[in-house]
Write an enzyme that holds these catalytic residues in place. Structure first.
Site, PDB file in Angstrom:
ATOM      1  N   GLU A   1       2.339 -19.807 -42.050  1.00 33.31           N
ATOM      2  CA  GLU A   1       2.139 -18.402 -42.409  1.00 33.31           C
ATOM      3  C   GLU A   1       2.084 -17.616 -41.433  1.00 33.31           C
ATOM      4  O   GLU A   1       0.902 -17.436 -40.609  1.00 33.31           O
ATOM      5  CB  GLU A   1       0.829 -18.053 -43.394  1.00 33.31           C
ATOM      6  CG  GLU A   1       0.847 -19.064 -44.640  1.00 33.31           C
ATOM      7  CD  GLU A   1       1.901 -18.503 -45.883  1.00 33.31           C
ATOM      8  OE1 GLU A   1       2.100 -17.432 -45.581  1.00 33.31           O
ATOM      9  OE2 GLU A   1       1.780 -18.899 -46.676  1.00 33.31           O
TER      10      GLU A   1
ATOM     11  N   GLY B   1       2.853 -21.028 -33.923  1.00 31.30           N
ATOM     12  CA  GLY B   1       3.454 -21.886 -34.959  1.00 31.30           C
ATOM     13  C   GLY B   1       4.315 -22.819 -34.411  1.00 31.30           C
ATOM     14  O   GLY B   1       4.330 -23.885 -34.749  1.00 31.30           O
TER      15      GLY B   1
ATOM     16  N   GLY C   1      -0.922 -17.582 -38.225  1.00 31.13           N
ATOM     17  CA  GLY C   1      -1.142 -17.247 -37.063  1.00 31.13           C
ATOM     18  C   GLY C   1       0.337 -16.546 -36.477  1.00 31.13           C
ATOM     19  O   GLY C   1       1.193 -16.163 -37.040  1.00 31.13           O
ATOM     20  N   SER C   2       0.366 -16.699 -35.250  1.00 33.37           N
ATOM     21  CA  SER C   2       1.667 -15.926 -34.489  1.00 33.37           C
ATOM     22  C   SER C   2       2.898 -16.947 -34.624  1.00 33.37           C
ATOM     23  O   SER C   2       2.421 -18.319 -34.588  1.00 33.37           O
ATOM     24  CB  SER C   2       1.369 -15.593 -33.181  1.00 33.37           C
ATOM     25  OG  SER C   2       0.879 -16.511 -32.044  1.00 33.37           O
TER      26      SER C   2
ATOM     27  N   CYS D   1      -1.117  -9.254 -41.752  1.00 33.26           N
ATOM     28  CA  CYS D   1       0.255  -9.810 -41.714  1.00 33.26           C
ATOM     29  C   CYS D   1       1.097  -9.162 -42.617  1.00 33.26           C
ATOM     30  O   CYS D   1       2.382  -8.724 -42.361  1.00 33.26           O
ATOM     31  CB  CYS D   1       0.304 -11.262 -42.235  1.00 33.26           C
ATOM     32  SG  CYS D   1      -0.593 -11.483 -43.771  1.00 33.26           S
TER      33      CYS D   1
HETATM   34  P1  NAD Z   1      -2.747 -16.908 -32.908  1.00 33.33           P
HETATM   35  O1  NAD Z   1      -1.511 -17.750 -33.091  1.00 33.33           O
HETATM   36  O2  NAD Z   1      -2.935 -16.326 -31.506  1.00 33.33           O
HETATM   37  O3  NAD Z   1      -3.948 -17.898 -33.233  1.00 33.33           O
HETATM   38  C1  NAD Z   1      -4.165 -18.368 -34.517  1.00 33.33           C
HETATM   39  C2  NAD Z   1      -4.957 -19.459 -34.501  1.00 33.33           C
HETATM   40  O4  NAD Z   1      -4.359 -20.440 -33.865  1.00 33.33           O
HETATM   41  C3  NAD Z   1      -6.244 -19.347 -33.751  1.00 33.33           C
HETATM   42  O5  NAD Z   1      -7.311 -20.115 -34.357  1.00 33.33           O
HETATM   43  C4  NAD Z   1      -6.092 -19.744 -32.420  1.00 33.33           C
HETATM   44  O6  NAD Z   1      -7.072 -20.255 -31.675  1.00 33.33           O
HETATM   45  C5  NAD Z   1      -4.998 -21.252 -32.787  1.00 33.33           C
HETATM   46  N1  NAD Z   1      -4.316 -21.658 -31.607  1.00 33.33           N
HETATM   47  C6  NAD Z   1      -3.945 -20.980 -30.479  1.00 33.33           C
HETATM   48  N2  NAD Z   1      -3.206 -21.884 -29.918  1.00 33.33           N
HETATM   49  C7  NAD Z   1      -3.159 -22.895 -30.597  1.00 33.33           C
HETATM   50  C8  NAD Z   1      -2.433 -24.310 -30.143  1.00 33.33           C
HETATM   51  N3  NAD Z   1      -1.423 -24.535 -29.120  1.00 33.33           N
HETATM   52  N4  NAD Z   1      -2.581 -25.177 -30.993  1.00 33.33           N
HETATM   53  C9  NAD Z   1      -3.433 -25.066 -32.179  1.00 33.33           C
HETATM   54  N5  NAD Z   1      -3.865 -23.831 -32.469  1.00 33.33           N
HETATM   55  C10 NAD Z   1      -3.976 -23.077 -31.740  1.00 33.33           C
HETATM   56  O7  NAD Z   1      -2.664 -15.507 -33.961  1.00 33.33           O
HETATM   57  P2  NAD Z   1      -3.830 -14.483 -34.073  1.00 33.33           P
HETATM   58  O8  NAD Z   1      -3.582 -13.553 -32.806  1.00 33.33           O
HETATM   59  O9  NAD Z   1      -5.184 -14.943 -34.215  1.00 33.33           O
HETATM   60  O10 NAD Z   1      -3.508 -13.867 -35.499  1.00 33.33           O
HETATM   61  C11 NAD Z   1      -2.660 -12.741 -35.454  1.00 33.33           C
HETATM   62  C12 NAD Z   1      -1.164 -13.478 -36.021  1.00 33.33           C
HETATM   63  O11 NAD Z   1      -1.317 -13.993 -37.248  1.00 33.33           O
HETATM   64  C13 NAD Z   1      -0.199 -12.143 -36.414  1.00 33.33           C
HETATM   65  O12 NAD Z   1       1.153 -12.717 -36.038  1.00 33.33           O
HETATM   66  C14 NAD Z   1      -0.192 -12.015 -37.755  1.00 33.33           C
HETATM   67  O13 NAD Z   1       0.944 -11.646 -38.518  1.00 33.33           O
HETATM   68  C15 NAD Z   1      -0.350 -13.610 -38.167  1.00 33.33           C
HETATM   69  N6  NAD Z   1      -1.117 -13.728 -39.636  1.00 33.33           N
HETATM   70  C16 NAD Z   1      -0.054 -14.121 -40.612  1.00 33.33           C
HETATM   71  C17 NAD Z   1      -0.695 -14.231 -41.707  1.00 33.33           C
HETATM   72  C18 NAD Z   1       0.049 -14.812 -42.979  1.00 33.33           C
HETATM   73  O14 NAD Z   1      -0.494 -15.166 -44.093  1.00 33.33           O
HETATM   74  N7  NAD Z   1       1.531 -14.855 -42.815  1.00 33.33           N
HETATM   75  C19 NAD Z   1      -2.250 -13.869 -42.204  1.00 33.33           C
HETATM   76  C20 NAD Z   1      -2.810 -13.132 -41.233  1.00 33.33           C
HETATM   77  C21 NAD Z   1      -2.243 -13.130 -39.901  1.00 33.33           C
END
Ligand code: NAD
Length: 535
Positions: free
Chosen positions: A247, A230, A225-226, A281
């Site tokens: 990631e 993270g 995620g973001s 990503c």
């Molecule tokens: P996000 O961080 O908003 O959400 C990711 C997940 O985290 C979701 O399931 C969300 O519900 C959960 N989440 C949100 N707040 C949380 C908290 N406080 N505690 C625990 N879990 C929580 O990311 P997104 O908008 O869903 O995805 C986009 C991001 O993901 C981009 O930055 C992208 O680059 C990244 N990404 C990275 C990879 C990689 O392999 N490096 C792959 C795909 C996407």
């Protein structure tokens, strides 16, 4: 509870799901609250007791059933993915179905090789044997984003599952609709081999659900995620010292040298920016083109990008690009593009939100006159924006490429192999593709992950599999007789004997070793004589 979770999520009991391409309501999915998360983790621990004891043959059988199910229901699964995410049928089948099948096949073929007990040399403990046992950790939590609804879930859970763990996947709230269908695949595969369906559970919810999972009794967390989330996960996991794999986002450079094949660079850049509408990503978020190639490159990508058909992906072959899956992402894209335009960038293609009432759309966009100091050149767009910057020489390309906080992937296009290799070696990134973009994920033998703020830890390959194990060191006897370790009481010769032994083992010159051996013999004889006198 995580103070950073958006308060609007707290009272929500349901996720209202929509098709991002049409705005049509799909239905509601219940949110898994904090108490239910704890119960799910408890059930997973109970199920893991048996799964953790399973043989590699049994694990391969479960993965085989998953693979068969996917291949027997491909069109139905693709339709569910398309409906939930708004992506094209072609992206769903290649980016989701094929990648998951590839991962399953790799695990079935290679997991046992990488996880079977490994004998290691016994070093200075000549009377012992050493081995490493790759034991499961227990319950692994995977918290995943929305850009690949199927592949983010299966791509995350398969390696920890194959390593003998139970897995709980927290799916993204933006693509919760299809998770019930996906859970069925796992339930059937596990039950066919006599294992509990609780071994793998997909749960739904917002940030609060993820935060509860982070603070539950799990032994490892994979977060995709973001960067801001993270950080929140790391601070939650720090309370219980639970290790994480991160990631995170990227701002991948794609460098086009003036000796590259123009056609190859152009098509790869178009793919790198517009596949899945840039919601990758490893999107090529910055295209760096050398001056000699600049004009031809820009003309070619402009024509191609302008010809892309965007719309509702009702069936295969209809549109080239679909919708943006998360409505929140549209705002991020629009804000960054508007900021770039306000600071002197030029939109050659797209660059404006369409006047549209149904569906989440942002058009394929090409921006030139972008400078490295603009926000759009530093922050992740995660959308269909190709931003093009010029460079004079390799040194400048490397400086611009390394000039962000991210370091996920990178690409270099050049016909001169040594030159491309030299640039690749200088790039701060988890991976470099020469004359290609973001393809490393398709080679499951390669580790996948980032450096700097793109994260740490690795998915895929041997390291990505062993990441979900306790590499347990075991020392056992080599001989049938025992050598008792008599350490106490400390004798008068013990220190001198230890010193001579260390010289005998580690001295770099033979002369010193031989001297140490004689020293040891002398000490033994003296000791024997003393024992004789006292008698
Ligand atoms: P996000 O961080 O908003 O959400 C990711 C997940 O985290 C979701 O399931 C969300 O519900 C959960 N989440 C949100 N707040 C949380 C908290 N406080 N505690 C625990 N879990 C929580 O990311 P997104 O908008 O869903 O995805 C986009 C991001 O993901 C981009 O930055 C992208 O680059 C990244 N990404 C990275 C990879 C990689 O392999 N490096 C792959 C795909 C996407």
């Amino acid at each position: 509870m995580d103070a950073a979770v958006k308060p609007t999520n707290l009272s929500q009991q349901w996720i209202d799901c929509q098709n991002p391409a049409t705005g049509a309501e799909l239905g509601r999915v219940p949110v898994c609250g904090p108490a239910e998360v704890q119960l799910a983790v408890q059930r997973a621990h109970a199920a893991q007791q048996r799964w953790g004891q399973s043989s590699f043959r049994q694990r391969r059988a479960v993965l085989g059933h998953i693979l068969d199910h996917i291949l027997d229901h491909t069109d139905e699964l693709v339709a569910a993915i398309v409906e939930d995410s708004g992506k094209t049928w072609e992206n769903a089948i290649l980016g989701e179905i094929m990648t998951v099948c590839n991962k399953i096949r790799w695990l079935m073929k290679n997991a046992e090789k990488h996880l079977r007990t490994e004998a290691v040399p016994s070093g200075i403990l000549l009377h012992k044997r050493g081995r490493i046992e790759y034991r499961p950790l227990g319950v692994v939590a995977c918290i995943v984003p929305w850009n690949y609804p199927f592949q983010n879930i299966f791509g995350s859970l398969l390696a920890p599952l194959m390593a003998g763990n139970a897995v709980i996947v927290k799916a993204s709230e933006a693509v919760a609709w299809s998770t019930t269908r996906f859970q069925r695949i796992l339930d059937q595969a596990l039950q066919q081999e006599g294992f509990s369906a609780d071994t793998v559970q997909i749960i739904n919810g917002y940030g609060e659900t993820g935060a509860a999972l982070v603070r539950s009794n799990v032994q490892k967390i994979l977060f995709i995620g973001s960067v801001p989330n993270g950080r929140r996960i790391i601070s939650g996991s720090a309370e219980q010292l639970v290790p994480t794999v991160m990631e995170l986002g990227g701002k991948d450079p794609l460098i086009v040298c003036d000796d590259a094949s123009l056609e190859q660079a152009v098509h790869s850049a178009i793919g790198g920016c517009f596949i899945n509408l840039g919601q990758n990503c490893v999107s090529s978020e910055r295209i760096l083109v050398q001056e000699g190639m600049y004009r031809d490159f820009v003309t070619a990508v402009q024509d191609l990008a302008a010809s892309l058909r965007q719309g509702v992906p009702e069936k295969p072959g209809q549109v080239d690009v679909g919708a943006i899956t998360s409505p929140l992402q549209i705002r991020v894209i629009d804000e960054l593009v508007s900021d770039a335009l306000a600071h002197g960038a030029t939109a050659l293609v797209g660059g404006q939100l369409p006047e549209q009432t149904h569906g989440n759309y942002y058009p394929p966009t090409i921006l030139t006159d972008v400078t490295p100091d603009m926000r759009i050149a530093r922050e992740e767009v995660f959308g269909p924006v190709m931003l093009i910057m010029r460079f004079k020489d390799d040194e400048e390309a490397i400086r611009i490429a390394n000039g962000t906080a991210f370091g996920l992937h990178s690409s270099i296009f050049s016909r001169n192999r040594p030159r491309a290799e030299k640039i690749a070696a200088a790039l701060q990134a988890g991976a470099s593709c020469i004359n290609d973009f973001g393809m490393c994920y398709l080679n499951q033998d390669l580790p996948f992950g980032g450096v700097k703020q793109s994260g740490f830890g690795r998915m895929n390959g041997r390291d990505g599999l062993r990441a979900y194990t306790n590499a347990k060191a075991v020392l056992s006897d080599r001989f049938w007789f025992q050598i008792p370790p008599k350490l106490y009481p400390v004798g008068p010769q013990d220190y001198a004997r230890a010193r001579s032994s260390i010289r005998l083992l580690f001295a770099r010159r033979w002369r010193d070793r031989v001297g140490a051996l004689f020293g040891l013999i002398r000490l033994s004889l003296r000791g024997a004589a003393k024992t004789g006198e006292t008698r």
